[in-house]
Design a protein around this motif. Structure first.
Motif, PDB file in Angstrom:
ATOM      1  N   ASP A  13       0.822  -1.216   0.000  1.00  0.00           N
ATOM      2  CA  ASP A  13       0.000   0.000   0.000  1.00  0.00           C
ATOM      3  C   ASP A  13       0.852   1.261   0.000  1.00  0.00           C
ATOM      4  O   ASP A  13       0.565   2.218  -0.714  1.00  0.00           O
ATOM      5  CB  ASP A  13      -0.928   0.032   1.217  1.00  0.00           C
ATOM      6  N   VAL A  14       1.908   1.257   0.809  1.00  0.00           N
ATOM      7  CA  VAL A  14       2.811   2.419   0.877  1.00  0.00           C
ATOM      8  C   VAL A  14       3.470   2.623  -0.479  1.00  0.00           C
ATOM      9  O   VAL A  14       3.527   3.745  -0.997  1.00  0.00           O
ATOM     10  CB  VAL A  14       3.878   2.225   1.984  1.00  0.00           C
ATOM     11  N   LEU A  15       3.955   1.556  -1.074  1.00  0.00           N
ATOM     12  CA  LEU A  15       4.629   1.662  -2.369  1.00  0.00           C
ATOM     13  C   LEU A  15       3.683   2.127  -3.466  1.00  0.00           C
ATOM     14  O   LEU A  15       4.015   3.038  -4.241  1.00  0.00           O
ATOM     15  CB  LEU A  15       5.256   0.317  -2.751  1.00  0.00           C
ATOM     16  N   ILE A  16       2.506   1.530  -3.536  1.00  0.00           N
ATOM     17  CA  ILE A  16       1.549   1.895  -4.578  1.00  0.00           C
ATOM     18  C   ILE A  16       1.121   3.349  -4.427  1.00  0.00           C
ATOM     19  O   ILE A  16       1.118   4.114  -5.393  1.00  0.00           O
ATOM     20  CB  ILE A  16       0.334   0.938  -4.567  1.00  0.00           C
ATOM     21  N   TYR A  17       0.777   3.755  -3.210  1.00  0.00           N
ATOM     22  CA  TYR A  17       0.360   5.139  -2.976  1.00  0.00           C
ATOM     23  C   TYR A  17       1.490   6.103  -3.340  1.00  0.00           C
ATOM     24  O   TYR A  17       1.271   7.102  -4.031  1.00  0.00           O
ATOM     25  CB  TYR A  17      -0.051   5.332  -1.515  1.00  0.00           C
ATOM     26  N   HIS A  18       2.706   5.801  -2.889  1.00  0.00           N
ATOM     27  CA  HIS A  18       3.835   6.691  -3.166  1.00  0.00           C
ATOM     28  C   HIS A  18       4.099   6.789  -4.665  1.00  0.00           C
ATOM     29  O   HIS A  18       4.313   7.885  -5.195  1.00  0.00           O
ATOM     30  CB  HIS A  18       5.085   6.221  -2.433  1.00  0.00           C
ATOM     31  N   LEU A  19       4.080   5.665  -5.355  1.00  0.00           N
ATOM     32  CA  LEU A  19       4.351   5.682  -6.791  1.00  0.00           C
ATOM     33  C   LEU A  19       3.258   6.422  -7.559  1.00  0.00           C
ATOM     34  O   LEU A  19       3.546   7.107  -8.539  1.00  0.00           O
ATOM     35  CB  LEU A  19       4.514   4.251  -7.314  1.00  0.00           C
ATOM     36  N   LYS A  20       2.010   6.300  -7.122  1.00  0.00           N
ATOM     37  CA  LYS A  20       0.925   7.029  -7.780  1.00  0.00           C
ATOM     38  C   LYS A  20       1.053   8.531  -7.553  1.00  0.00           C
ATOM     39  O   LYS A  20       0.800   9.332  -8.440  1.00  0.00           O
ATOM     40  CB  LYS A  20      -0.441   6.557  -7.273  1.00  0.00           C
ATOM     41  N   MET A  21       1.427   8.913  -6.343  1.00  0.00           N
ATOM     42  CA  MET A  21       1.495  10.328  -5.996  1.00  0.00           C
ATOM     43  C   MET A  21       2.830  10.967  -6.366  1.00  0.00           C
ATOM     44  O   MET A  21       2.946  12.184  -6.384  1.00  0.00           O
ATOM     45  CB  MET A  21       1.239  10.507  -4.498  1.00  0.00           C
ATOM     46  N   LYS A  22       3.830  10.173  -6.680  1.00  0.00           N
ATOM     47  CA  LYS A  22       5.174  10.671  -6.969  1.00  0.00           C
ATOM     48  C   LYS A  22       5.177  11.690  -8.106  1.00  0.00           C
ATOM     49  O   LYS A  22       5.845  12.704  -8.031  1.00  0.00           O
ATOM     50  CB  LYS A  22       6.077   9.490  -7.314  1.00  0.00           C
ATOM     51  N   GLU A  23       4.419  11.435  -9.139  1.00  0.00           N
ATOM     52  CA  GLU A  23       4.392  12.324 -10.302  1.00  0.00           C
ATOM     53  C   GLU A  23       3.320  13.409 -10.192  1.00  0.00           C
ATOM     54  O   GLU A  23       3.217  14.257 -11.055  1.00  0.00           O
ATOM     55  CB  GLU A  23       4.171  11.500 -11.583  1.00  0.00           C
ATOM     56  N   THR A  24       2.525  13.353  -9.135  1.00  0.00           N
ATOM     57  CA  THR A  24       1.479  14.340  -8.932  1.00  0.00           C
ATOM     58  C   THR A  24       2.078  15.529  -8.196  1.00  0.00           C
ATOM     59  O   THR A  24       2.822  15.367  -7.249  1.00  0.00           O
ATOM     60  CB  THR A  24       0.331  13.743  -8.089  1.00  0.00           C
ATOM     61  N   GLY A  25       1.731  16.710  -8.630  1.00  0.00           N
ATOM     62  CA  GLY A  25       2.275  17.904  -8.005  1.00  0.00           C
ATOM     63  C   GLY A  25       1.756  18.111  -6.594  1.00  0.00           C
ATOM     64  O   GLY A  25       0.740  17.542  -6.188  1.00  0.00           O
ATOM     65  N   GLU A  26       2.454  18.945  -5.854  1.00  0.00           N
ATOM     66  CA  GLU A  26       2.071  19.277  -4.474  1.00  0.00           C
ATOM     67  C   GLU A  26       0.683  19.915  -4.465  1.00  0.00           C
ATOM     68  O   GLU A  26       0.380  20.778  -5.269  1.00  0.00           O
ATOM     69  CB  GLU A  26       3.098  20.248  -3.889  1.00  0.00           C
ATOM     70  N   GLY A  27      -0.159  19.478  -3.567  1.00  0.00           N
ATOM     71  CA  GLY A  27      -1.493  20.051  -3.437  1.00  0.00           C
ATOM     72  C   GLY A  27      -2.513  19.460  -4.393  1.00  0.00           C
ATOM     73  O   GLY A  27      -3.682  19.840  -4.367  1.00  0.00           O
ATOM     74  N   LYS A  28      -2.102  18.528  -5.254  1.00  0.00           N
ATOM     75  CA  LYS A  28      -3.039  17.892  -6.183  1.00  0.00           C
ATOM     76  C   LYS A  28      -3.846  16.838  -5.447  1.00  0.00           C
ATOM     77  O   LYS A  28      -3.419  16.280  -4.453  1.00  0.00           O
ATOM     78  CB  LYS A  28      -2.293  17.227  -7.344  1.00  0.00           C
ATOM     79  N   MET A  29      -5.029  16.558  -5.969  1.00  0.00           N
ATOM     80  CA  MET A  29      -5.911  15.580  -5.350  1.00  0.00           C
ATOM     81  C   MET A  29      -5.449  14.159  -5.687  1.00  0.00           C
ATOM     82  O   MET A  29      -4.919  13.918  -6.768  1.00  0.00           O
ATOM     83  CB  MET A  29      -7.341  15.795  -5.839  1.00  0.00           C
TER      84      MET A  29
END
Length: 93
Positions: free
Chosen positions: A48-64
Motif C-alpha cells: 500500500d505504501v509503495l503503490i500510494y507513493h508511486l501514484k502520488m510521486k508524479e502528482t504535483g504538491e497540493g493535487k488531489m
C-alpha cells in the motif's frame, strides 16, 4: 498480496526503475521507502505504501489523490442529497 496488486505495483515500478537501472530490487525498494517517509524496517514496508507513493510521486504538491479526483463534485449539495436519499423531493422545498 493478490495478483492484481502485484501487477499494479510492477506497472507503477517499471518507469521509476528504468530511470535507476543501476539499483537492484532491494535498493530500489529502500529508495522508494525513504522517499515516502517510511522509517521502519524494509521487511515491514507494505505494498500500500509503495503503490500510494508511486501514484502520488508524479502528482504535483497540493493535487488531489487520483482515486478521489474521479469522484469529486464541485459545490456538491449535501442537504439536497440527504433529503433525496430520505425520499423527499428536492424541488418541494
Amino acid at each position: 498480496m493478490s495478483c492484481h496488486r502485484i501487477d499494479e505495483l510492477l506497472e507503477l515500478l517499471e518507469p521509476v526503475w528504468q530511470k535507476h537501472q543501476d539499483l537492484n530490487l532491494t535498493q530500489m525498494l529502500a529508495k522508494l521507502a525513504e522517499e515516502a517517509g517510511f522509517t521502519g524496517p524494509l521487511a515491514e514496508l507494505t505494498d500500500d505504501v509503495l503503490i500510494y507513493h508511486l501514484k502520488m510521486k508524479e502528482t504535483g504538491e497540493g493535487k488531489m489523490i487520483p482515486g478521489i479526483a474521479k469522484d469529486y463534485v464541485e459545490d456538491f449539495d449535501w442537504k439536497g442529497a440527504i433529503l433525496k436519499a430520505r425520499g423527499f423531493d428536492d424541488s418541494e422545498r
